[in-house]
Design a protein around this motif. Structure first.
Motif, PDB file in Angstrom:
ATOM      1  N   SER A  20       0.812  -1.213   0.000  1.00  0.00           N
ATOM      2  CA  SER A  20       0.000   0.000   0.000  1.00  0.00           C
ATOM      3  C   SER A  20       0.849   1.269   0.000  1.00  0.00           C
ATOM      4  CB  SER A  20      -0.914   0.016   1.241  1.00  0.00           C
ATOM      5  OG  SER A  20      -0.137  -0.004   2.440  1.00  0.00           O
ATOM      6  N   PHE A  21       2.167   1.088  -0.057  1.00  0.00           N
ATOM      7  CA  PHE A  21       3.078   2.239  -0.013  1.00  0.00           C
ATOM      8  C   PHE A  21       3.464   2.640  -1.431  1.00  0.00           C
ATOM      9  CE2 PHE A  21       7.321   4.156   0.317  1.00  0.00           C
ATOM     10  CZ  PHE A  21       7.042   5.175   1.228  1.00  0.00           C
ATOM     11  N   ASP A  22       3.190   3.893  -1.784  1.00  0.00           N
ATOM     12  CA  ASP A  22       3.465   4.388  -3.129  1.00  0.00           C
ATOM     13  C   ASP A  22       4.739   5.220  -3.156  1.00  0.00           C
ATOM     14  OD1 ASP A  22       1.110   3.243  -4.008  1.00  0.00           O
ATOM     15  OD2 ASP A  22      -0.062   5.088  -3.751  1.00  0.00           O
ATOM     16  N   ILE A  23       5.549   4.984  -4.157  1.00  0.00           N
ATOM     17  CA  ILE A  23       6.689   5.841  -4.454  1.00  0.00           C
ATOM     18  C   ILE A  23       6.277   6.721  -5.622  1.00  0.00           C
ATOM     19  CG2 ILE A  23       9.108   5.963  -5.134  1.00  0.00           C
ATOM     20  CD1 ILE A  23       8.684   4.741  -2.399  1.00  0.00           C
ATOM     21  N   ARG A  24       6.184   8.015  -5.380  1.00  0.00           N
ATOM     22  CA  ARG A  24       5.682   8.927  -6.395  1.00  0.00           C
ATOM     23  C   ARG A  24       6.805   9.685  -7.089  1.00  0.00           C
ATOM     24  NH1 ARG A  24       0.225  10.748  -6.201  1.00  0.00           N
ATOM     25  NH2 ARG A  24      -1.053   9.342  -4.920  1.00  0.00           N
ATOM     26  N   TYR A  25       6.516  10.105  -8.308  1.00  0.00           N
ATOM     27  CA  TYR A  25       7.482  10.898  -9.060  1.00  0.00           C
ATOM     28  C   TYR A  25       7.787  12.216  -8.344  1.00  0.00           C
ATOM     29  CZ  TYR A  25       7.147   7.789 -13.078  1.00  0.00           C
ATOM     30  OH  TYR A  25       7.218   6.697 -13.906  1.00  0.00           O
ATOM     31  N   TYR A  26       6.789  12.754  -7.648  1.00  0.00           N
ATOM     32  CA  TYR A  26       7.006  14.005  -6.918  1.00  0.00           C
ATOM     33  C   TYR A  26       8.124  13.842  -5.890  1.00  0.00           C
ATOM     34  CZ  TYR A  26       6.033  18.073  -3.964  1.00  0.00           C
ATOM     35  OH  TYR A  26       6.148  19.230  -3.234  1.00  0.00           O
ATOM     36  N   GLY A  27       8.081  12.748  -5.149  1.00  0.00           N
ATOM     37  CA  GLY A  27       9.136  12.490  -4.177  1.00  0.00           C
ATOM     38  C   GLY A  27      10.484  12.292  -4.848  1.00  0.00           C
ATOM     39  N   LEU A  28      10.471  11.604  -5.994  1.00  0.00           N
ATOM     40  CA  LEU A  28      11.724  11.408  -6.726  1.00  0.00           C
ATOM     41  C   LEU A  28      12.286  12.737  -7.216  1.00  0.00           C
ATOM     42  CD1 LEU A  28      10.938   8.207  -8.839  1.00  0.00           C
ATOM     43  CD2 LEU A  28      12.276   8.384  -6.736  1.00  0.00           C
ATOM     44  N   MET A  29      11.421  13.667  -7.601  1.00  0.00           N
ATOM     45  CA  MET A  29      11.889  14.980  -8.045  1.00  0.00           C
ATOM     46  C   MET A  29      12.542  15.738  -6.886  1.00  0.00           C
ATOM     47  SD  MET A  29      11.392  15.171 -11.278  1.00  0.00           S
ATOM     48  CE  MET A  29      11.791  13.420 -11.269  1.00  0.00           C
ATOM     49  N   TRP A  30      11.996  15.579  -5.691  1.00  0.00           N
ATOM     50  CA  TRP A  30      12.628  16.203  -4.521  1.00  0.00           C
ATOM     51  C   TRP A  30      14.019  15.607  -4.282  1.00  0.00           C
ATOM     52  CZ3 TRP A  30      12.276  20.068  -1.018  1.00  0.00           C
ATOM     53  CH2 TRP A  30      11.134  20.860  -1.050  1.00  0.00           C
ATOM     54  N   VAL A  31      14.112  14.278  -4.403  1.00  0.00           N
ATOM     55  CA  VAL A  31      15.413  13.626  -4.219  1.00  0.00           C
ATOM     56  C   VAL A  31      16.404  14.108  -5.270  1.00  0.00           C
ATOM     57  CG1 VAL A  31      16.626  11.421  -4.293  1.00  0.00           C
ATOM     58  CG2 VAL A  31      14.432  11.592  -3.100  1.00  0.00           C
ATOM     59  N   LEU A  32      15.942  14.196  -6.518  1.00  0.00           N
ATOM     60  CA  LEU A  32      16.808  14.655  -7.600  1.00  0.00           C
ATOM     61  C   LEU A  32      17.243  16.105  -7.367  1.00  0.00           C
ATOM     62  CD1 LEU A  32      18.119  14.054 -10.321  1.00  0.00           C
ATOM     63  CD2 LEU A  32      15.992  14.776 -11.429  1.00  0.00           C
ATOM     64  N   ALA A  33      16.315  16.939  -6.906  1.00  0.00           N
ATOM     65  CA  ALA A  33      16.651  18.343  -6.636  1.00  0.00           C
ATOM     66  C   ALA A  33      17.694  18.450  -5.522  1.00  0.00           C
ATOM     67  CB  ALA A  33      15.386  19.113  -6.251  1.00  0.00           C
ATOM     68  N   ILE A  34      17.541  17.630  -4.494  1.00  0.00           N
ATOM     69  CA  ILE A  34      18.482  17.650  -3.374  1.00  0.00           C
ATOM     70  C   ILE A  34      19.865  17.175  -3.808  1.00  0.00           C
ATOM     71  CG2 ILE A  34      19.036  16.562  -1.155  1.00  0.00           C
ATOM     72  CD1 ILE A  34      15.971  16.588  -0.615  1.00  0.00           C
ATOM     73  N   LEU A  35      19.906  16.038  -4.520  1.00  0.00           N
ATOM     74  CA  LEU A  35      21.192  15.506  -4.963  1.00  0.00           C
ATOM     75  C   LEU A  35      21.868  16.455  -5.955  1.00  0.00           C
ATOM     76  CD1 LEU A  35      20.337  11.714  -5.421  1.00  0.00           C
ATOM     77  CD2 LEU A  35      21.523  12.825  -3.516  1.00  0.00           C
ATOM     78  N   GLY A  36      21.071  17.018  -6.870  1.00  0.00           N
ATOM     79  CA  GLY A  36      21.639  17.978  -7.812  1.00  0.00           C
ATOM     80  C   GLY A  36      22.154  19.220  -7.118  1.00  0.00           C
ATOM     81  N   GLY A  37      21.406  19.691  -6.108  1.00  0.00           N
ATOM     82  CA  GLY A  37      21.850  20.857  -5.350  1.00  0.00           C
ATOM     83  C   GLY A  37      23.144  20.595  -4.601  1.00  0.00           C
TER      84      GLY A  37
END
Length: 301
Positions: A20-37
């Protein structure tokens, strides 16, 4: 004759699910923004010869403060009544969304102040350099909003409009209105701001010679963009209906004013010699427990 290119947007926001746990693209975009930053900030530290510990500590003081600020900003700027009555929902309802860019900005300002104290760096140095990852990170997060079909614009007749199918369940596609893809508008504007900041820092070297200017340009670019695009966005909360300026615009005004002041202050002070300041800063950081020698770097011309 210009043919319409209306986009029928029916993107599934869930990347994958585990039970029942969803991994969303929105969360992945936050991760990508953090790693890129973090990558951009690390490159800045290399360019200025600072030890590894400086770039490593930005995760604790920058990233966590940004996420916490974004969450608290949504809770208390947009739904204070609910979250004051149900404070535990700040954490338990996290999966249901609710992040505010203005709260993220406040959290980051506090986190950078702590980061600067920890590493014995001038606060304005941290503010200037962080604008590079902030601009590119903002663009990436707005793409996450697009994947979620949220923060959409008003109905329009422009040829590049979007039909956000998931906002109108069980409605025939032909009956779904065309709306401004305001997430893309903001993302594109932030990419332009990122380009300008890179030019100031790497091309003109103005970011190092004029402390505060990059921070001011970033604030004005990001929040003036937000201010104007809000005019074609749908209201995020019911209480915004009928307001001359909505909450996002009201919260943007102080940041814009601070940005104007920082540019004025930076341009009316004597320029500094970045190479001299760099040597002094390296010595100061090393005396506080950093590496015994600066990291190798190559200046970009």
């Amino acid at each position: 004759m210009i043919l319409p290119i209306t986009v029928v947007w029916d993107f599934n926001p869930v990347f994958f699910s585990i039970g029942s746990f969803d991994i969303r693209y929105y969360g992945l975009m936050w991760v990508l923004a953090i790693l890129g930053g973090m990558l951009f900030f690390d490159q800045v530290c290399k360019r200025e010869g600072l030890p590894q510990k400086v770039s490593e500590s930005i995760f604790v003081y920058g990233t966590l403060a940004t996420i916490l600020g974004a969450r608290l900003g949504h809770c208390f700027f947009y739904e204070p009544g609910y979250f004051l009555a149900h404070p535990w929902a700040i954490i338990t309802d996290f999966r249901n969304g609710g992040m505010a860019s203005h709260g993220a900005a406040v959290g980051l300002l506090i986190g950078l102040w702590l980061f600067s104290r920890k590493n014995k760096l001038p606060y304005i140095w941290s503010l200037d350099r962080i604008m590079l990852p902030v601009a590119i990170g903002g663009a990436i997060v707005r793409l996450g909003n697009l994947f979620n079909s949220e923060i959409v614009g008003a109905v329009t007749d422009v040829s590049w409009g979007f039909k956000f199918v998931r906002l109108y369940p069980n409605v025939p596609i032909d009956s779904i209105p065309v709306q401004h893809p305001t997430q893309l508008y903001e993302a594109l504007c932030y990419l332009v701001i990122f380009g300008i900041l890179c030019w100031l820092y790497y091309g003109r070297d103005l970011g190092r010679r004029r402390p505060g200017v990059m921070f001011g340009v970033g604030l004005i670019g990001i929040f003036l963009t937000r201010f104007f695009i809000e005019f074609i966005k749908l209201d995020q909360e019911a209480f915004e209906q009928g307001m001359l300026l909505n909450m996002g615009q009201l919260l943007s005004i102080p940041f814009i004013l601070v940005g104007i002041y920082m540019i004025y202050r930076g341009m009316h002070r004597s320029p500094v010699d970045p190479d001299t300041v760099r040597v002094v800063r390296q010595q100061t950081v090393r005396q506080q427990g950093g590496s015994s020698k600066p990291r190798k770097h190559r200046r970009m011309k």
